[in-house]
Design a protein around this motif. Structure first.
Motif, PDB file in Angstrom:
ATOM      1  N   LEU A   1      -5.537 -45.188   9.563  1.00 53.23           N
ATOM      2  CA  LEU A   1      -4.166 -44.699   9.615  1.00 53.23           C
ATOM      3  C   LEU A   1      -4.148 -43.250  10.095  1.00 53.23           C
ATOM      4  CD1 LEU A   1      -2.717 -46.138   6.293  1.00 53.23           C
ATOM      5  CD2 LEU A   1      -1.950 -46.737   8.592  1.00 53.23           C
ATOM      6  N   LYS A   2      -3.157 -42.924  10.922  1.00 54.99           N
ATOM      7  CA  LYS A   2      -2.964 -41.554  11.388  1.00 54.99           C
ATOM      8  C   LYS A   2      -2.169 -40.782  10.343  1.00 54.99           C
ATOM      9  CE  LYS A   2      -5.011 -42.162  15.375  1.00 54.99           C
ATOM     10  NZ  LYS A   2      -6.289 -41.486  15.676  1.00 54.99           N
ATOM     11  N   LEU A   3      -2.347 -39.471  10.318  1.00 57.90           N
ATOM     12  CA  LEU A   3      -1.661 -38.645   9.328  1.00 57.90           C
ATOM     13  C   LEU A   3      -0.142 -38.738   9.428  1.00 57.90           C
ATOM     14  CD1 LEU A   3      -3.890 -35.426   9.161  1.00 57.90           C
ATOM     15  CD2 LEU A   3      -4.136 -37.601   7.957  1.00 57.90           C
ATOM     16  N   PRO A   4       0.456 -38.729  10.630  1.00 55.09           N
ATOM     17  CA  PRO A   4       1.915 -38.863  10.702  1.00 55.09           C
ATOM     18  C   PRO A   4       2.423 -40.185  10.114  1.00 55.09           C
ATOM     19  CG  PRO A   4       1.055 -38.012  12.779  1.00 55.09           C
ATOM     20  CD  PRO A   4      -0.133 -38.430  11.962  1.00 55.09           C
ATOM     21  N   GLU A   5       1.645 -41.267  10.271  1.00 56.15           N
ATOM     22  CA  GLU A   5       2.035 -42.545   9.685  1.00 56.15           C
ATOM     23  C   GLU A   5       2.122 -42.446   8.167  1.00 56.15           C
ATOM     24  OE1 GLU A   5      -1.248 -44.739  11.967  1.00 56.15           O
ATOM     25  OE2 GLU A   5       0.249 -46.303  11.683  1.00 56.15           O
ATOM     26  N   LEU A   6       1.146 -41.755   7.582  1.00 55.53           N
ATOM     27  CA  LEU A   6       1.090 -41.641   6.127  1.00 55.53           C
ATOM     28  C   LEU A   6       2.197 -40.743   5.583  1.00 55.53           C
ATOM     29  CD1 LEU A   6      -2.767 -41.443   5.595  1.00 55.53           C
ATOM     30  CD2 LEU A   6      -1.241 -43.206   4.693  1.00 55.53           C
ATOM     31  N   THR A   7       2.441 -39.624   6.264  1.00 55.73           N
ATOM     32  CA  THR A   7       3.514 -38.746   5.777  1.00 55.73           C
ATOM     33  C   THR A   7       4.864 -39.451   5.845  1.00 55.73           C
ATOM     34  OG1 THR A   7       3.673 -37.738   7.983  1.00 55.73           O
ATOM     35  CG2 THR A   7       2.341 -36.582   6.327  1.00 55.73           C
ATOM     36  N   ALA A   8       5.079 -40.242   6.879  1.00 58.05           N
ATOM     37  CA  ALA A   8       6.339 -40.983   7.014  1.00 58.05           C
ATOM     38  C   ALA A   8       6.452 -42.086   5.965  1.00 58.05           C
ATOM     39  CB  ALA A   8       6.454 -41.569   8.427  1.00 58.05           C
ATOM     40  N   GLU A   9       5.354 -42.829   5.766  1.00 56.97           N
ATOM     41  CA  GLU A   9       5.366 -43.939   4.808  1.00 56.97           C
ATOM     42  C   GLU A   9       5.572 -43.445   3.379  1.00 56.97           C
ATOM     43  OE1 GLU A   9       5.185 -47.208   5.534  1.00 56.97           O
ATOM     44  OE2 GLU A   9       5.288 -47.782   3.414  1.00 56.97           O
TER      45      GLU A   9
ATOM     46  N   ASP B   1       6.725 -40.368   2.581  1.00 62.22           N
ATOM     47  CA  ASP B   1       7.812 -39.383   2.531  1.00 62.22           C
ATOM     48  C   ASP B   1       7.364 -38.106   1.823  1.00 62.22           C
ATOM     49  OD1 ASP B   1      10.323 -38.334   2.998  1.00 62.22           O
ATOM     50  OD2 ASP B   1      11.199 -39.185   1.177  1.00 62.22           O
ATOM     51  N   ILE B   2       6.243 -37.551   2.279  1.00 72.48           N
ATOM     52  CA  ILE B   2       5.681 -36.334   1.690  1.00 72.48           C
ATOM     53  C   ILE B   2       5.308 -35.366   2.810  1.00 72.48           C
ATOM     54  CG2 ILE B   2       4.801 -37.405  -0.433  1.00 72.48           C
ATOM     55  CD1 ILE B   2       2.048 -37.573   0.904  1.00 72.48           C
ATOM     56  N   SER B   3       5.065 -34.124   2.427  1.00 73.91           N
ATOM     57  CA  SER B   3       4.676 -33.109   3.399  1.00 73.91           C
ATOM     58  C   SER B   3       3.211 -33.293   3.792  1.00 73.91           C
ATOM     59  CB  SER B   3       4.871 -31.715   2.813  1.00 73.91           C
ATOM     60  OG  SER B   3       3.928 -31.484   1.777  1.00 73.91           O
ATOM     61  N   ILE B   4       2.831 -32.683   4.907  1.00 73.27           N
ATOM     62  CA  ILE B   4       1.448 -32.770   5.362  1.00 73.27           C
ATOM     63  C   ILE B   4       0.505 -32.082   4.385  1.00 73.27           C
ATOM     64  CG2 ILE B   4       1.600 -30.690   6.788  1.00 73.27           C
ATOM     65  CD1 ILE B   4      -0.401 -33.908   7.593  1.00 73.27           C
ATOM     66  N   ASP B   5       0.975 -31.004   3.729  1.00 73.14           N
ATOM     67  CA  ASP B   5       0.132 -30.303   2.752  1.00 73.14           C
ATOM     68  C   ASP B   5      -0.147 -31.174   1.533  1.00 73.14           C
ATOM     69  OD1 ASP B   5       1.621 -27.029   3.368  1.00 73.14           O
ATOM     70  OD2 ASP B   5      -0.095 -28.030   4.315  1.00 73.14           O
ATOM     71  N   THR B   6       0.892 -31.868   1.048  1.00 63.61           N
ATOM     72  CA  THR B   6       0.705 -32.787  -0.091  1.00 63.61           C
ATOM     73  C   THR B   6      -0.245 -33.913   0.294  1.00 63.61           C
ATOM     74  OG1 THR B   6       2.914 -32.308  -0.950  1.00 63.61           O
ATOM     75  CG2 THR B   6       1.875 -34.349  -1.699  1.00 63.61           C
ATOM     76  N   LEU B   7      -0.064 -34.449   1.505  1.00 60.57           N
ATOM     77  CA  LEU B   7      -0.942 -35.517   1.968  1.00 60.57           C
ATOM     78  C   LEU B   7      -2.385 -35.048   2.039  1.00 60.57           C
ATOM     79  CD1 LEU B   7      -1.396 -38.352   3.140  1.00 60.57           C
ATOM     80  CD2 LEU B   7      -0.914 -37.387   5.403  1.00 60.57           C
ATOM     81  N   ARG B   8      -2.609 -33.846   2.555  1.00 62.35           N
ATOM     82  CA  ARG B   8      -3.978 -33.335   2.687  1.00 62.35           C
ATOM     83  C   ARG B   8      -4.644 -33.209   1.312  1.00 62.35           C
ATOM     84  NH1 ARG B   8      -5.077 -31.972   7.854  1.00 62.35           N
ATOM     85  NH2 ARG B   8      -3.338 -31.323   9.201  1.00 62.35           N
ATOM     86  N   ARG B   9      -3.883 -32.788   0.307  1.00 56.21           N
ATOM     87  CA  ARG B   9      -4.457 -32.689  -1.044  1.00 56.21           C
ATOM     88  C   ARG B   9      -4.882 -34.059  -1.547  1.00 56.21           C
ATOM     89  NH1 ARG B   9      -0.366 -28.697  -1.705  1.00 56.21           N
ATOM     90  NH2 ARG B   9       1.074 -30.213  -2.626  1.00 56.21           N
ATOM     91  N   ASP B  10      -4.034 -35.062  -1.330  1.00 54.10           N
ATOM     92  CA  ASP B  10      -4.382 -36.422  -1.756  1.00 54.10           C
ATOM     93  C   ASP B  10      -5.600 -36.948  -1.001  1.00 54.10           C
ATOM     94  OD1 ASP B  10      -0.931 -37.508  -2.215  1.00 54.10           O
ATOM     95  OD2 ASP B  10      -2.362 -36.630  -3.634  1.00 54.10           O
TER      96      ASP B  10
END
Length: 253
Positions: free
Chosen positions: A20-28, A30-39
């Motif tokens: 999965l690409k990062l933009p796909e995950l942030t959209a799915e 509904d979180i910021s890129i910073d929150t996603l990176r922490r996860d």
């Protein structure tokens, strides 16, 4: 959504689509890129995912037995259905054995409110699940197997002969008509063999992916198993073959 819930959702999505690409995950999510990176950093440190250019992918399991954490999120709906069906076989006042495994773990969630129920187990997650319930808990003694979050029994620490287990619900990694049920780990298989010998009735809780596999260590022939509870994806030809056997094949819808 809590971090653990988001991380589980990420793993669920990667089970469907391995990369999965990062933009796909942030959209799915509904979180910021910073929150996603922490996860993603958390999941990477746990060895569950691998970062690639612009995205992430699942870490491929080594050949053989996958970890408990990996199995907990695989075929979750099927395992929930199997567990619910198994719980219908358990009555108030029973003494049962719940094996270490991702499917049997879910059974524990459905028996919390049974009256005068005794659960014998070697599963640490099951103990944790039932800790605050009224269920009488007995955990077998032995060595902790970290990978499986289970206890491997030793005869000098636990007397199986003293147990009156009416119904045992066990897991396995392989099921064939000719060879019966089997598993990857010798020490886990030894514990399961003892329980099969001791229990009045033996039920195998296994999703349909286990059929047709004969893995490293034999646990028991099918004639020693009263029923296998599985999901509706099981092969129709196999269902027909089981009609000729002593062992019942129960489909959890």
């Amino acid at each position: 959504m809590l971090p653990l819930e988001r991380q589980k959702k990420i793993l669920d999505l990667l089970m469907i689509k391995n990369v999965l690409k990062l933009p796909e995950l942030t959209a799915e999510l509904d979180i910021s890129i910073d929150t996603l990176r922490r996860d993603l950093n958390t999941l990477t440190s746990q060895g569950k995912i691998e970062k690639i250019y612009g995205g992430v992918k699942l870490v491929q399991a080594k050949f053989g037995e996958s970890s408990m954490d990996e199995r907990m999120i695989k075929q979750l709906e099927e395992k929930e259905n199997i567990a619910r069906k198994c719980s219908q076989l358990i009555s108030d006042g029973d003494c049962i054995y719940l094996d270490s495994g991702s499917t049997t773990y879910h059974i524990a969630k459905y028996v919390k409110h049974k009256k005068l129920l005794t659960v014998v187990t070697n599963s640490i997650p099951i103990v944790q699940e039932l800790m605050d319930s009224s269920v009488e808990l007995i955990i077998i003694g032995g060595k902790i197997r970290h990978h499986e979050q289970s206890v491997i029994a030793y005869d000098y620490l636990f007397n199986f002969q003293g147990l009156n287990i009416q119904k045992a619900f066990i897991c396995c990694s392989g099921i064939t008509i000719d060879r019966g049920i089997s598993d990857y780990n010798l020490e886990e298989a030894v514990t399961r063999k003892k329980i099969v010998e001791q229990a009045g009735q033996v039920y195998v809780a296994a999703d349909s992916s286990k059929f047709g596999k004969d893995v490293t260590i034999s646990i028991a022939p099918l004639e020693r198993v009263d029923a296998i509870i599985t999901d509706h994806h099981v092969n129709a030809e196999l269902v027909h073959k089981f009609k000729k056997l002593r062992t019942n094949l129960v489909i959890a819808e």
